[in-house]
Design an enzyme around this catalytic site. Structure first.
Site, PDB file in Angstrom:
ATOM      1  N   ASP A  59       0.818  -1.220   0.000  1.00 25.98           N
ATOM      2  CA  ASP A  59       0.000   0.000   0.000  1.00 25.98           C
ATOM      3  C   ASP A  59       0.849   1.267   0.000  1.00 25.98           C
ATOM      4  O   ASP A  59       0.460   2.287   0.562  1.00 25.98           O
ATOM      5  CB  ASP A  59      -0.982  -0.003   1.190  1.00 25.98           C
ATOM      6  CG  ASP A  59      -1.836  -1.244   1.166  1.00 25.98           C
ATOM      7  OD1 ASP A  59      -2.421  -1.525   0.109  1.00 25.98           O
ATOM      8  OD2 ASP A  59      -1.897  -1.958   2.182  1.00 25.98           O
TER       9      ASP A  59
ATOM     10  N   LYS B  98       2.056   2.071  -5.188  1.00 24.01           N
ATOM     11  CA  LYS B  98       2.752   1.597  -6.391  1.00 24.01           C
ATOM     12  C   LYS B  98       1.925   1.807  -7.648  1.00 24.01           C
ATOM     13  O   LYS B  98       2.446   2.177  -8.693  1.00 24.01           O
ATOM     14  CB  LYS B  98       3.073   0.091  -6.262  1.00 24.01           C
ATOM     15  CG  LYS B  98       4.019  -0.254  -5.147  1.00 24.01           C
ATOM     16  CD  LYS B  98       4.226  -1.754  -5.023  1.00 24.01           C
ATOM     17  CE  LYS B  98       3.035  -2.520  -4.500  1.00 24.01           C
ATOM     18  NZ  LYS B  98       2.647  -2.223  -3.120  1.00 24.01           N
TER      19      LYS B  98
ATOM     20  N   GLY C  72      -4.521  -4.962  -3.761  1.00 26.78           N
ATOM     21  CA  GLY C  72      -5.521  -3.960  -4.105  1.00 26.78           C
ATOM     22  C   GLY C  72      -4.786  -2.746  -4.615  1.00 26.78           C
ATOM     23  O   GLY C  72      -4.141  -2.048  -3.857  1.00 26.78           O
ATOM     24  N   HIS C  73      -4.826  -2.529  -5.921  1.00 23.82           N
ATOM     25  CA  HIS C  73      -4.086  -1.425  -6.528  1.00 23.82           C
ATOM     26  C   HIS C  73      -5.054  -0.376  -7.030  1.00 23.82           C
ATOM     27  O   HIS C  73      -5.846  -0.627  -7.933  1.00 23.82           O
ATOM     28  CB  HIS C  73      -3.216  -1.948  -7.677  1.00 23.82           C
ATOM     29  CG  HIS C  73      -2.071  -2.798  -7.204  1.00 23.82           C
ATOM     30  ND1 HIS C  73      -1.366  -3.651  -8.005  1.00 23.82           N
ATOM     31  CD2 HIS C  73      -1.510  -2.907  -5.973  1.00 23.82           C
ATOM     32  CE1 HIS C  73      -0.419  -4.238  -7.301  1.00 23.82           C
ATOM     33  NE2 HIS C  73      -0.501  -3.813  -6.056  1.00 23.82           N
TER      34      HIS C  73
ATOM     35  N   GLN D 258       1.927  -6.124  -2.837  1.00 26.87           N
ATOM     36  CA  GLN D 258       2.388  -6.120  -1.443  1.00 26.87           C
ATOM     37  C   GLN D 258       3.691  -5.313  -1.353  1.00 26.87           C
ATOM     38  O   GLN D 258       3.882  -4.402  -2.138  1.00 26.87           O
ATOM     39  CB  GLN D 258       2.548  -7.553  -0.898  1.00 26.87           C
ATOM     40  CG  GLN D 258       1.234  -8.294  -0.718  1.00 26.87           C
ATOM     41  CD  GLN D 258       0.741  -8.960  -1.990  1.00 26.87           C
ATOM     42  OE1 GLN D 258       1.491  -9.617  -2.678  1.00 26.87           O
ATOM     43  NE2 GLN D 258      -0.525  -8.807  -2.311  1.00 26.87           N
TER      44      GLN D 258
HETATM   45  P1  IMP Z   1      -2.118 -12.904   2.404  1.00 28.30           P
HETATM   46  O1  IMP Z   1      -1.273 -12.288   1.350  1.00 28.30           O
HETATM   47  O2  IMP Z   1      -3.587 -12.770   2.144  1.00 28.30           O
HETATM   48  O3  IMP Z   1      -1.694 -14.292   2.731  1.00 28.30           O
HETATM   49  O4  IMP Z   1      -1.878 -12.062   3.762  1.00 28.30           O
HETATM   50  C1  IMP Z   1      -0.631 -12.070   4.448  1.00 28.30           C
HETATM   51  C2  IMP Z   1      -0.311 -10.704   5.005  1.00 28.30           C
HETATM   52  O5  IMP Z   1      -0.052  -9.812   3.935  1.00 28.30           O
HETATM   53  C3  IMP Z   1      -1.449 -10.057   5.802  1.00 28.30           C
HETATM   54  O6  IMP Z   1      -0.876  -9.257   6.823  1.00 28.30           O
HETATM   55  C4  IMP Z   1      -2.134  -9.167   4.793  1.00 28.30           C
HETATM   56  O7  IMP Z   1      -2.826  -8.100   5.399  1.00 28.30           O
HETATM   57  C5  IMP Z   1      -0.928  -8.690   4.009  1.00 28.30           C
HETATM   58  N1  IMP Z   1      -1.260  -8.292   2.637  1.00 28.30           N
HETATM   59  C6  IMP Z   1      -1.583  -9.106   1.607  1.00 28.30           C
HETATM   60  N2  IMP Z   1      -1.810  -8.401   0.494  1.00 28.30           N
HETATM   61  C7  IMP Z   1      -1.614  -7.114   0.807  1.00 28.30           C
HETATM   62  C8  IMP Z   1      -1.643  -5.902   0.049  1.00 28.30           C
HETATM   63  O8  IMP Z   1      -1.896  -5.883  -1.161  1.00 28.30           O
HETATM   64  N3  IMP Z   1      -1.367  -4.756   0.730  1.00 28.30           N
HETATM   65  C9  IMP Z   1      -1.048  -4.763   2.053  1.00 28.30           C
HETATM   66  N4  IMP Z   1      -0.983  -5.877   2.796  1.00 28.30           N
HETATM   67  C10 IMP Z   1      -1.250  -7.045   2.172  1.00 28.30           C
HETATM   68 MG    MG Z   2      -3.045  -2.087  -1.760  1.00 27.13          MG
END
Ligand code: IMP
Ligand code: MG
Length: 426
Positions: free
Chosen positions: A13, A16, A40-41, A224
């Site tokens: 977040d 990007k 989520g972009h 991420q």
């Molecule tokens: P997962 O990717 O759903 O397995 O989540 C693992 C960790 O990564 C958790 O803390 C999520 O909140 C975090 N996370 C996954 N995708 C995103 C993203 O796009 N932005 C921010 N945090 C993320």
């Molecule tokens: Mg995001």
């Protein structure tokens, strides 16, 4: 530059997608290399907000080709839904999207397993997005997974899946006391989506290598952030893929020496969604103010993001790991009105030692006490500023300090969410 990677230097977040959106115009292909519908972009085009999950955000640029690499955990049902929703808003997607036949599938059972697993962890839950990402990558490494290519061969897909579900259902029932899944339902749901996605499936590695051979330019869109990278992030509170630039090669099938430029994106403060260590977190009014002003709520899950000061220890570690050639600093405008800004330049560990290295051990990260330096704030809004010279002196010196601490040149400063709300420094 022919091949540019855009990666997050914090916990995701960082903004990007907005930076990528500004660079996409000058590129031919935009490619995702890891993660999946957990991402989520957000891109704002002419005041209209688009949120992308699996589709590369480059699709917001008419005429650009977009690719989903083999390193992506691909949920065929979610992807199809996303494509349809984008089409309903007038974007042409299908003729411009190529999906790797080698990408692993997220199936209904991955999501079911993840929900049960997260629940069973209780207070130790990771706080995942529940999009089935972890179990999908676990299957991939365990050589028990399914790939896009399998989806195009329904006969053997059904058979293999029925076999796999015997084990999965045993785990669901015996370990978690949950309800078993129907192999037919899991298969048919994925196959129905697969039939519609089939015309988009191709060899993304070949596509990218050919494009680079012909001098075309490719943008690699990280999802991420580096501190969520499965190898270098705050393990086990990470996502299950290589979110740093280190994932680009394995996740797309282009060799590392083909990557020319790495643009690291970092926010002027820090946020994190989900559980896990966050040394500079602010559980006070300042944290709430950053959340409100920065609209720090998850694009995928809607959860409130945890907010805190800029952490130069963590961000420098990420910049170095990615060998960033330059940095984009985002959301500087959000800090306007804060009288005093803090920057963490070192940590004090539980044994009393002071370090400017980012620790590997979870115990150290959880107990790390940040050592702050204070910085004067500024009051005026920055949203309309387009030249660095026009920034308030305190904002300029804050940027210079972050740049110096992180050890990379700042090329872009973002001062608003819309296209164009950017100061270019190079
Ligand atoms: P997962 O990717 O759903 O397995 O989540 C693992 C960790 O990564 C958790 O803390 C999520 O909140 C975090 N996370 C996954 N995708 C995103 C993203 O796009 N932005 C921010 N945090 C993320
Ligand atoms: Mg995001």
């Amino acid at each position: 530059m022919p091949a540019t990677a855009i990666v997050g230097l914090q916990w995701g977040d960082e903004g990007k997608a907005k930076i990528l959106d500004e660079l996409a115009q000058a590129s031919d292909i935009v490619c995702r290399y890891q993660g999946g519908a957990n991402a989520g972009h957000t891109v704002v085009v002419s005041g209209e907000k688009f949120a992308f999950h699996t589709v590369p955000s480059g699709i917001a640029h008419p005429g650009k080709l977009c690719a989903v690499g083999n390193g992506v955990a691909l949920d065929p049902v979610a992807l199809l839904e996303e494509i349809r929703a984008l089409e309903a808003r007038g974007l042409e997607v299908r003729s411009r999207l190529v999906i790797s036949e080698r990408a692993h599938l997220v199936l209904a059972y991955h999501k079911a397993l993840e929900a049960l697993d997260e629940r069973s962890r209780g207070t130790g839950a990771i706080g995942t997005t529940l999009r089935g990402i972890g179990p999908c990558y676990a299957d991939k490494a365990a050589r028990a997974g399914f790939r896009v290519a399998d989806l195009l061969r329904p006969g053997s897909f059904r058979k293999k899946l029925a076999e796999r579900l015997k084990r999965v259902n045993a785990e669901i029932e015996l370990v978690f006391g949950g309800k078993p899944l129907s192999p037919d339902e899991v298969a048919e749901e994925a196959l129905a989506a697969g039939r519609e996605l089939a015309p988009m499936v191709g060899d993304v590695s070949e596509l990218l290598n050919d494009a680079l051979d012909r001098g075309r330019s490719v943008l690699f869109e990280g999802a991420q952030g580096t501190l969520l990278d499965v190898d270098f992030g705050t393990y086990p509170f990470v996502t299950s893929s290589s979110a740093s630039v280190l994932g680009v090669s394995a996740g797309t099938g282009i060799a590392p020496q083909r990557i020319d430029r790495v643009l690291g994106v970092m926010k002027a403060y820090t946020t994190r969604v989900g559980s896990g260590p966050f040394p500079t977190e602010l559980n006070d009014e300042t944290g709430s103010r950053l959340r409100e002003r920065g609209r720090e709520f998850g694009t995928t899950t809607g959860r409130s993001r945890r907010c805190g000061w800029f952490d130069a220890v963590a961000t420098r570690f990420a910049a170095r790991l990615n060998a960033v050639t330059e940095v984009a600093l985002t959301k500087l405008d959000v800090l306007a009105g804060e009288p005093v800004l803090r920057i963490a330049t070192a940590y004090v560990l539980p044994d009393g030692t002071r370090t400017d290295r980012f620790p590997a051990a979870l115990d150290d990260l959880e107990a790390a006490r940040p050592v702050y330096e204070e910085h004067q704030g500024w009051s005026g809004p920055l949203g309309e500023i387009r030249r660095a010279e026009d920034l308030p002196p305190a904002a300029r010196s804050y940027v210079e300090r972050l740049t110096g601490l992180v050890g990379a040149q700042t090329a872009l400063i973002s001062v608003g969410e819309g296209r164009g709300a950017t100061i270019r420094l190079s």
